[in-house]
Scaffold this motif. Structure first.
Motif, PDB file in Angstrom:
ATOM      1  N   GLN A 114       0.813  -1.211   0.000  1.00  0.00           N
ATOM      2  CA  GLN A 114       0.000   0.000   0.000  1.00  0.00           C
ATOM      3  C   GLN A 114       0.854   1.271   0.000  1.00  0.00           C
ATOM      4  O   GLN A 114       0.325   2.365   0.048  1.00  0.00           O
ATOM      5  CB  GLN A 114      -0.929   0.014   1.213  1.00  0.00           C
ATOM      6  N   ARG A 115       2.167   1.099  -0.040  1.00  0.00           N
ATOM      7  CA  ARG A 115       3.121   2.214  -0.023  1.00  0.00           C
ATOM      8  C   ARG A 115       2.988   3.069   1.235  1.00  0.00           C
ATOM      9  O   ARG A 115       3.199   4.269   1.218  1.00  0.00           O
ATOM     10  CB  ARG A 115       2.979   3.091  -1.266  1.00  0.00           C
ATOM     11  N   GLN A 116       2.606   2.420   2.348  1.00  0.00           N
ATOM     12  CA  GLN A 116       2.499   3.112   3.630  1.00  0.00           C
ATOM     13  C   GLN A 116       3.742   2.891   4.480  1.00  0.00           C
ATOM     14  O   GLN A 116       3.851   3.464   5.558  1.00  0.00           O
ATOM     15  CB  GLN A 116       1.268   2.622   4.398  1.00  0.00           C
ATOM     16  N   GLU A 117       4.636   2.048   4.008  1.00  0.00           N
ATOM     17  CA  GLU A 117       5.848   1.735   4.764  1.00  0.00           C
ATOM     18  C   GLU A 117       6.997   1.625   3.776  1.00  0.00           C
ATOM     19  O   GLU A 117       6.831   1.176   2.645  1.00  0.00           O
ATOM     20  CB  GLU A 117       5.641   0.425   5.513  1.00  0.00           C
ATOM     21  N   ASP A 118       8.168   2.021   4.221  1.00  0.00           N
ATOM     22  CA  ASP A 118       9.377   1.968   3.407  1.00  0.00           C
ATOM     23  C   ASP A 118      10.152   0.694   3.755  1.00  0.00           C
ATOM     24  O   ASP A 118      10.315   0.383   4.930  1.00  0.00           O
ATOM     25  CB  ASP A 118      10.212   3.217   3.711  1.00  0.00           C
ATOM     26  N   PRO A 119      10.654  -0.056   2.753  1.00  0.00           N
ATOM     27  CA  PRO A 119      11.395  -1.282   3.062  1.00  0.00           C
ATOM     28  C   PRO A 119      12.635  -1.038   3.923  1.00  0.00           C
ATOM     29  O   PRO A 119      12.968  -1.864   4.782  1.00  0.00           O
ATOM     30  CB  PRO A 119      11.768  -1.864   1.704  1.00  0.00           C
ATOM     31  N   ASP A 120      13.311   0.077   3.716  1.00  0.00           N
ATOM     32  CA  ASP A 120      14.498   0.365   4.531  1.00  0.00           C
ATOM     33  C   ASP A 120      14.134   0.522   6.004  1.00  0.00           C
ATOM     34  O   ASP A 120      14.821   0.022   6.885  1.00  0.00           O
ATOM     35  CB  ASP A 120      15.211   1.624   4.038  1.00  0.00           C
ATOM     36  N   THR A 121      13.035   1.218   6.270  1.00  0.00           N
ATOM     37  CA  THR A 121      12.582   1.403   7.649  1.00  0.00           C
ATOM     38  C   THR A 121      12.270   0.052   8.284  1.00  0.00           C
ATOM     39  O   THR A 121      12.681  -0.233   9.411  1.00  0.00           O
ATOM     40  CB  THR A 121      11.333   2.316   7.696  1.00  0.00           C
ATOM     41  N   LEU A 122      11.535  -0.786   7.556  1.00  0.00           N
ATOM     42  CA  LEU A 122      11.209  -2.117   8.085  1.00  0.00           C
ATOM     43  C   LEU A 122      12.471  -2.934   8.320  1.00  0.00           C
ATOM     44  O   LEU A 122      12.588  -3.640   9.322  1.00  0.00           O
ATOM     45  CB  LEU A 122      10.270  -2.852   7.132  1.00  0.00           C
ATOM     46  N   PHE A 123      13.414  -2.844   7.396  1.00  0.00           N
ATOM     47  CA  PHE A 123      14.655  -3.613   7.532  1.00  0.00           C
ATOM     48  C   PHE A 123      15.441  -3.163   8.769  1.00  0.00           C
ATOM     49  O   PHE A 123      15.868  -3.987   9.571  1.00  0.00           O
ATOM     50  CB  PHE A 123      15.500  -3.458   6.261  1.00  0.00           C
ATOM     51  N   PHE A 124      15.612  -1.865   8.924  1.00  0.00           N
ATOM     52  CA  PHE A 124      16.405  -1.375  10.055  1.00  0.00           C
ATOM     53  C   PHE A 124      15.686  -1.536  11.391  1.00  0.00           C
ATOM     54  O   PHE A 124      16.322  -1.564  12.437  1.00  0.00           O
ATOM     55  CB  PHE A 124      16.851   0.072   9.820  1.00  0.00           C
ATOM     56  N   ASN A 125      14.349  -1.681  11.352  1.00  0.00           N
ATOM     57  CA  ASN A 125      13.598  -1.974  12.571  1.00  0.00           C
ATOM     58  C   ASN A 125      13.442  -3.480  12.787  1.00  0.00           C
ATOM     59  O   ASN A 125      12.669  -3.905  13.647  1.00  0.00           O
ATOM     60  CB  ASN A 125      12.218  -1.310  12.529  1.00  0.00           C
ATOM     61  N   ARG A 126      14.144  -4.273  11.983  1.00  0.00           N
ATOM     62  CA  ARG A 126      14.153  -5.741  12.068  1.00  0.00           C
ATOM     63  C   ARG A 126      12.777  -6.359  11.877  1.00  0.00           C
ATOM     64  O   ARG A 126      12.447  -7.386  12.443  1.00  0.00           O
ATOM     65  CB  ARG A 126      14.784  -6.212  13.374  1.00  0.00           C
TER      66      ARG A 126
END
Length: 179
Positions: A114-126
């Protein structure tokens, strides 16, 4: 830790109720984990072929060619195995050895779509992980970031919306379907 979810507030109180759970309930995950994997992989590859395949740059396609890819939805306890054949994504039978596995919760994959989250943010937040060929993972991530992908709108899949689209396709429409 999950990000806040959409909520509905009552005018009479400040309490909010989540519209969707942030994790798949354990009984549902137990049921999903018992289902055969191939039909899910076929559905995923169909969605990938409709939304991504035609836009895939040739150099990325060459790098993905015949790679064993897996999407793992951690809280639902399901995996989708597939490969790039050179012209389309194709489902694969589950295999012990894979080249790249991308894992996240159903909620996080939904927020990505839904483009509500960035993959980098999810990755760095584990909350998003990649296992296997790191270079391949970075190419996939950067390619997805660069492509013009449709934003997943769940409202378009509401029963009334689906019936209206079907009615528009059929001469005379369906009884009870309103556009």
């Amino acid at each position: 830790m999950h990000s806040p979810v959409s909520t509905v507030s009552s005018h009479a109180s400040t309490a909010s109720v989540p519209l969707f759970p942030t994790t798949v309930p354990a009984p549902v995950a137990a049921l999903l984990s018992r289902l055969p994997a191939f039909p899910g992989s076929a559905l995923l590859t169909t969605a990938l072929n409709v939304s991504i395949a035609r836009q895939l740059p040739s150099d990325v396609g060459a790098l993905l060619l015949n790679k064993r890819l897996r999407i793992r939805v951690t809280d639902a306890r399901v995996t989708f195995d597939f490969t790039w054949t050179g012209g389309a994504f194709a489902p694969r039978a589950r295999h012990a050895e894979i080249d790249l596995c991308i894992s996240a919760s159903a909620h996080d994959f939904l927020r990505l779509a839904q483009r509500q989250e960035d993959p980098d943010t999810l990755f760095f937040n584990r909350r998003l992980s990649m296992e296997g060929d790191t270079e391949l993972g970075l190419v996939v991530k950067n390619t997805l970031d660069a492509l013009e992908l449709p934003v997943l709108d769940l409202q378009q899949w509401a029963p009334r919306q689906v019936l209206a689209r079907l009615a528009a396709l059929r001469p005379g429409g369906f009884p009870g379907a309103r556009p």
